[in-house]
Design an enzyme around this catalytic site. Structure first.
Site, PDB file in Angstrom:
ATOM      1  N   HIS A 158      39.981  25.167  24.225  1.00  0.00           N
ATOM      2  CA  HIS A 158      38.889  25.744  23.442  1.00  0.00           C
ATOM      3  C   HIS A 158      38.777  25.081  22.078  1.00  0.00           C
ATOM      4  O   HIS A 158      39.392  25.531  21.108  1.00  0.00           O
ATOM      5  CB  HIS A 158      39.134  27.247  23.263  1.00  0.00           C
ATOM      6  CG  HIS A 158      39.259  27.993  24.565  1.00  0.00           C
ATOM      7  ND1 HIS A 158      40.389  27.933  25.342  1.00  0.00           N
ATOM      8  CD2 HIS A 158      38.398  28.810  25.223  1.00  0.00           C
ATOM      9  CE1 HIS A 158      40.225  28.676  26.436  1.00  0.00           C
ATOM     10  NE2 HIS A 158      39.032  29.215  26.392  1.00  0.00           N
ATOM     11  N   HIS A 201      32.802  26.249  23.371  1.00  0.00           N
ATOM     12  CA  HIS A 201      33.771  27.348  23.361  1.00  0.00           C
ATOM     13  C   HIS A 201      35.019  27.046  24.177  1.00  0.00           C
ATOM     14  O   HIS A 201      36.126  27.116  23.661  1.00  0.00           O
ATOM     15  CB  HIS A 201      33.125  28.646  23.869  1.00  0.00           C
ATOM     16  CG  HIS A 201      34.126  29.746  24.060  1.00  0.00           C
ATOM     17  ND1 HIS A 201      34.464  30.603  23.053  1.00  0.00           N
ATOM     18  CD2 HIS A 201      34.888  30.079  25.120  1.00  0.00           C
ATOM     19  CE1 HIS A 201      35.399  31.430  23.491  1.00  0.00           C
ATOM     20  NE2 HIS A 201      35.670  31.150  24.749  1.00  0.00           N
ATOM     21  N   GLU A 215      45.832  55.829  22.643  1.00  0.00           N
ATOM     22  CA  GLU A 215      46.999  55.370  23.404  1.00  0.00           C
ATOM     23  C   GLU A 215      47.158  53.851  23.335  1.00  0.00           C
ATOM     24  O   GLU A 215      48.272  53.335  23.217  1.00  0.00           O
ATOM     25  CB  GLU A 215      46.881  55.791  24.877  1.00  0.00           C
ATOM     26  CG  GLU A 215      46.819  57.297  25.117  1.00  0.00           C
ATOM     27  CD  GLU A 215      45.419  57.873  24.966  1.00  0.00           C
ATOM     28  OE1 GLU A 215      44.459  57.088  24.743  1.00  0.00           O
ATOM     29  OE2 GLU A 215      45.266  59.106  25.068  1.00  0.00           O
ATOM     30  N   HIS A 225      44.953  64.049  35.471  1.00  0.00           N
ATOM     31  CA  HIS A 225      46.101  64.077  34.569  1.00  0.00           C
ATOM     32  C   HIS A 225      47.435  63.927  35.299  1.00  0.00           C
ATOM     33  O   HIS A 225      48.476  63.945  34.665  1.00  0.00           O
ATOM     34  CB  HIS A 225      46.097  65.379  33.759  1.00  0.00           C
ATOM     35  CG  HIS A 225      45.089  65.360  32.645  1.00  0.00           C
ATOM     36  ND1 HIS A 225      43.771  65.054  32.846  1.00  0.00           N
ATOM     37  CD2 HIS A 225      45.214  65.595  31.316  1.00  0.00           C
ATOM     38  CE1 HIS A 225      43.124  65.113  31.697  1.00  0.00           C
ATOM     39  NE2 HIS A 225      43.968  65.436  30.743  1.00  0.00           N
TER      40      HIS A 225
END
Lengths: 655, 655
Positions: free
Chosen positions: A27, A258, A406, A467
């Site tokens: 890149h 890129h 999280e 859950h």
């Protein structure tokens, strides 16, 4: 230096173009676009001593847009980092080189963290800045006083983790965190307008950041912005408007630069455009000298810092040393041994998450640099214990309220571990899915990060299938270099915690139950049996069958064995708190534990992988999602009961 | 109605309090806080017909803060949805009830999507709104013209996925998406000020949303805000300032009301406070009648819509029907069969991602409601084919540039699948980690979402370990109800695509190679062998050994077999494109394929789980992370070569 500024930056550009061209992949666009900004940062701001990449009080530089790795490798080479010679640059992206496709921590001196998955670098940097805040608060700014700089691209800012991390940094006012946003308006698919319309300055301002926008090719403007950022009382985002592939006359400003080599012709054209008559991989000595001066710029400051460390009080130096070397194993062992003796006497019937809390109470004052936290489940994960001061914008401490974040929690823990702390953080096991990209990096970087993941099965009960973890234990066991613990009682919980703390180059998951579970029969406290990975509970005189189980299913296996005994079938019960440790045991031990009798495995989770220890038809597991009901109902309905187990085992044995 | 407004809202409050109390667990605070806002929404704005939960042109209501499920269940009961009687409310969170802890799609009529993991509902709603945009663009607003409403909490807005999803919605100006943010300032750990300082209005404005703030208990203000939102040309966030646990005199406004029953005393006090003299689970008939009127409010509009459908052109109706029923299997089979005949003739040696592109070219015009896309890797995933119009704010279409937003892509695909479309989306296999929480919901909801995941092994090469999947195949195989395909050549790729399209209640992962791979030997085109999950390539006269392999490792197994034959060892090679299909085959077939000769398995990925088919010591896999180098070098270095395989097999056979 200002005269030479563009030539200095062009060193980065051509090393990047040439290395990518030679590797025939990579890149080039980002290093070419950010060369000017990076040159300002390294020559005027970044506190570093290239000769000493491990100086603890260095500024951290994180290349979050890791695909632009040649920017970093060029800088490491130019400023004179150890081992980074021209041969490494020429070997870009080749087997065994120090210059892999994306920067890899522990592989290349000067690389602060592994970056590659977009957004992770930014979030890890939040952890680095957080660690600086915590350590500065503890040791004072004589020993800890550095900044964390990040270069991030559009991709990093698009990722969800950027939200969690930037929001957390804003809340904690991590003012020594400075993010240079490579605002080049290009992603792989093309112009960012294809997919993004965010006003990033406004967005980061909404997180409480200071925000600035500059022309990333204007060194004066970049310098002024960095100066302002250094004085800010909040983290700073500097949007640097750049042209991707700057210097490539035909391809600049397009996604063509890129992720692919520019091609010989375009590189030749760039040489003309930028007035760079030098052959590939040739840096004129004068420029190299100047860069090496930049690399040595921080040596004096480094010396002064060493002086301050040496003249600090004995107490401070000892604490400092202890934190860095993590030489607290004896104390940990003593604390755990004491706890184990108590537990032997009490034989408490408690949830292993409660046992985890009790273990933490014992350890909190013992483990140097222990930093706890939870993603808004403190009371459920039982991660906070008495005496832990909460980290806020105003103070350091030992506990973090990560909020409902999280993923950022996991990445920030990586950053803190990289900085030398020993972080642990809690959430429900099912939400390991949210942490997973960062957990993989804990494993890949050999970091001691401890994931406390409670509510580890359908035993979670009424919250239902969203859950209840099912596939999570299995899919975590599939990650290389990750220890997955599932203790069966309070004693095993203490032992698993000890194991996690002793293993300093491996992250751990400690999966804990929501529901109470009885203590297993008494066993030796002299050895940490969980470090064996699996062990026989009370070896019987003979084995007609061996039952393997983990966590709360071990008592189920024990009860099943008792019931089988009535019918004359003698079962050995093996607790398997950690597969990874078990696999590292000598073959004799493994064979002795597994035995030659027919083996059955019981785990209230996906059967996937258990075929390693028991034939597919002997695995009593959960091959489907859970449901919303009381834990006991679910265990019963899904076949985790003594009656079902006995029937299954008998039927298999009589076949 | 306005006179009765508070009484109507109190119906929700007391049903929620009482149901949580009876279950002795659950979340009363949110339903109590948002009862007023929800009452305004349902009584004045939401277009629905409770008697017909599947009316395609209904407004969608998504309870992203799914823990507040009693809000939704109360509304379903009060407005008269089928099956939702008082017995269900009383059975909240019990085995077999229609009222699980979190709302579950496909389980309870009127539940639009499974919500539970925070943030997923919001992102899924973006997919629902996107589907409406696409379908409206195709069928016109006579048939498709509805809104998507979301109730989201602090937790939803803290999750990273909220950033990706809101940013995407802002970019695409999904103006029929309206989010009611329950701005109650409380999370589980306590006051939001513990962990969050975001200015959410400013943040969403930065995404291009219209933003409003109101008192969520002021029905007039909420009504006015919703009115403005309906006129907006952009998605709208309405921050509703509420008091969590509104009505509970002692606990209101605290985290104590969030996730636990209020207790009998507090509920009694609330009855006084809110002047609600009725016994638990008793709704006065007058109020119930009023609610049932609200539930029937949309019946007329529903009728009118039916009329419009019936008077639409034959062509429109047929297309409409086809989209909804997905009855395109014959056309798909024809297209794939044609392609397979071509491939038999050509035997192309191409990367399976290229084969995927070719397959898509064949299918794009055939599959009704096919919506492709990629998370900024269009050219690498080979997901876009000629003729696919790009979806933008101004137009519908068949292809989405999701940007660098893997997680939102996955969740948006869930939303589109819920709406009846057949979405597929691409990223690298390693980034399945970023999609994982939403992929789990695809599986849990039985949705036909197709994940095209390329660069499926170390064959990715120089980008290095952060981009090389290792544990991903295994950890995806651990997810229940997910088909994981790894085709070996162009033919298998076509077949796996067909299989993924035929299975309408299971999400699929199609893992494809970056690198070229030869065509396997010719085999039957009459049967889709990949639907068998595994099959023998050219059954030999006898088997000394059986080699199982997937994807690009199948040709390696074939080459190994050829080499072994020179030494007189006859090997059968089994391609295993999909474990899940194989496990569903009759036992005779499975035994015939697996055979009785010693079995070896080869996959350039984690060995975890392969013990199901081969003994641990016969698994040639990758138990560690990859490295940055050329693909061929990595295969060689990590032991995936004919020479290493032959040695390993011979040594095992002679033991």
């Amino acid at each position: 230096m200002t005269d030479n500024f563009h030539s200095l930056a062009n060193c980065i550009r051509f090393l990047s173009m040439d290395a990518v061209q030679r590797a025939n992949c990579g890149h080039p666009g980002m290093p070419m676009g950010m060369a000017d900004t990076a040159t300002v940062l390294f020559s005027n701001f970044l506190k570093f001593d290239a000769a000493a990449p491990d100086w603890p009080d260095r500024d951290r530089f994180v290349l979050s847009a890791g695909h632009g790795s040649m920017l970093l490798y060029s800088l490491l080479y130019l400023t004179g980092y150890p081992q980074m010679d021209m041969a490494q640059i020429k070997n870009f992206r080749q087997w065994g080189s120090l210059t892999p496709g994306h920067p890899e921590y522990g592989h290349t001196p000067g690389v602060e963290t592994t970056t590659g998955p977009l957004g992770q670098g930014l979030a890890t940097a939040v952890g680095l800045a957080l660690a600086e805040h915590i350590e500065r608060s503890r040791f004072g700014s004589e020993l800890v006083d550095h900044r964390t700089y990040v270069i991030a691209g559009d991709g990093c800012l698009s990722e969800g983790i950027s939200h969690e991390a930037a929001s957390l940094a804003g809340h904690l006012r991590l003012h020594k965190l400075i993010v240079l946003f490579d605002d080049n308006g290009i992603t792989i698919d093309g112009d960012t307008s294809l997919s993004v319309s965010d006003d990033q300055l406004k967005r980061f301002a909404a997180y409480g950041w200071k925000t600035l926008a500059v022309d990333g090719h204007d060194s004066v403007a970049v310098r002024e912005a960095l100066r302002q950022a250094q004085d800010s009382d909040r983290p700073t985002l500097i949007a640097c408007k750049t042209v991707i592939g700057f210097g490539a006359p035909n391809k600049r400003g397009t996604s063509a630069t890129h992720g692919a080599p520019l091609g010989e012709d375009e590189i030749a054209a760039a040489r003309k455009e930028l007035d760079w008559p030098h052959a590939p991989f040739v840096i004129p000595q004068k420029l190299l000298d100047e860069w090496r001066c930049i690399g040595a710029r921080g040596a004096k400051e480094h010396d002064a810092w060493q002086q301050r460390l040496q003249t600090a009080t004995d107490d401070t130096r000892q604490q400092w040393q202890k934190l860095r070397e993590k030489n607290h194993d004896t104390e940990i062992n003593q604390a755990i041994s004491g706890l184990k003796e108590e537990l032997t006497k009490e034989a408490p019937a408690i949830a292993t998450r409660k046992a985890g809390e009790r273990t933490l109470s014992t350890l909190a004052g013992v483990v140097e640099g222990f930093i706890g936290g939870s993603a808004d489940l403190t009371g459920s994960n039982n991660t906070k214990v008495g005496g832990q001061q909460t980290v806020t914008a105003q103070q350091g401490g030992a506990y973090l309220y990560y909020g409902v974040r999280e993923h950022a929690m996991a990445a920030a823990m990586n950053g803190m571990a990289l900085h030398g702390l020993t972080p642990y953080g809690g959430t429900f096991l099912v939400f390991s899915d949210y942490c997973r990209p960062a957990m993989r990096l804990s494993a890949l970087m050999n970091l001691q990060v401890i994931y406390v993941m409670t509510h580890d099965s359908i035993g979670l009960g009424e919250d239902g299938p969203t859950h209840q973890p099912v596939e999570h234990l299995s899919s975590l066991r599939a990650i290389p270099n990750l220890h997955v613990y599932r203790p069966a009682d309070a004693m095993e919980t203490a032992e698993c915690w000890e194991a996690a703390l002793l293993n300093k180059h491996t992250p751990s998951v400690i999966a804990l139950s929501r529901q109470s579970t009885p203590a297993l029969p008494p066993r030796t406290v002299d050895e940490n049996l969980c470090l064996r990975g699996a062990y026989v509970i009370d070896e019987p005189v003979r084995r007609d069958v061996t039952l393997l189980a983990t966590g709360t299913e071990v008592v189920l296996a024990l009860a099943t064995a008792q019931r089988l005994e009535i019918d004359g079938i003698i079962a050995a019960v093996v607790s398997v708190p950690c597969w990874e440790h078990f696999e590292q045991q000598p073959v004799d031990y493994r064979q002795a534990v597994l035995g030659v009798a027919p083996r059955f495995a019981v785990e209230a989770a996906s059967p996937h992988g258990w075929e390693r220890y028991a034939p597919a038809e002997h695995i009593i597991a959960l091959p489907h999602f859970g449901a919303s009901a009381k834990a006991e109902t679910l265990y019963e309905r899904f076949g985790f009961s003594v009656a079902t187990l006995v029937t299954a085992i008998k039927s298999a044995l009589t076949k």
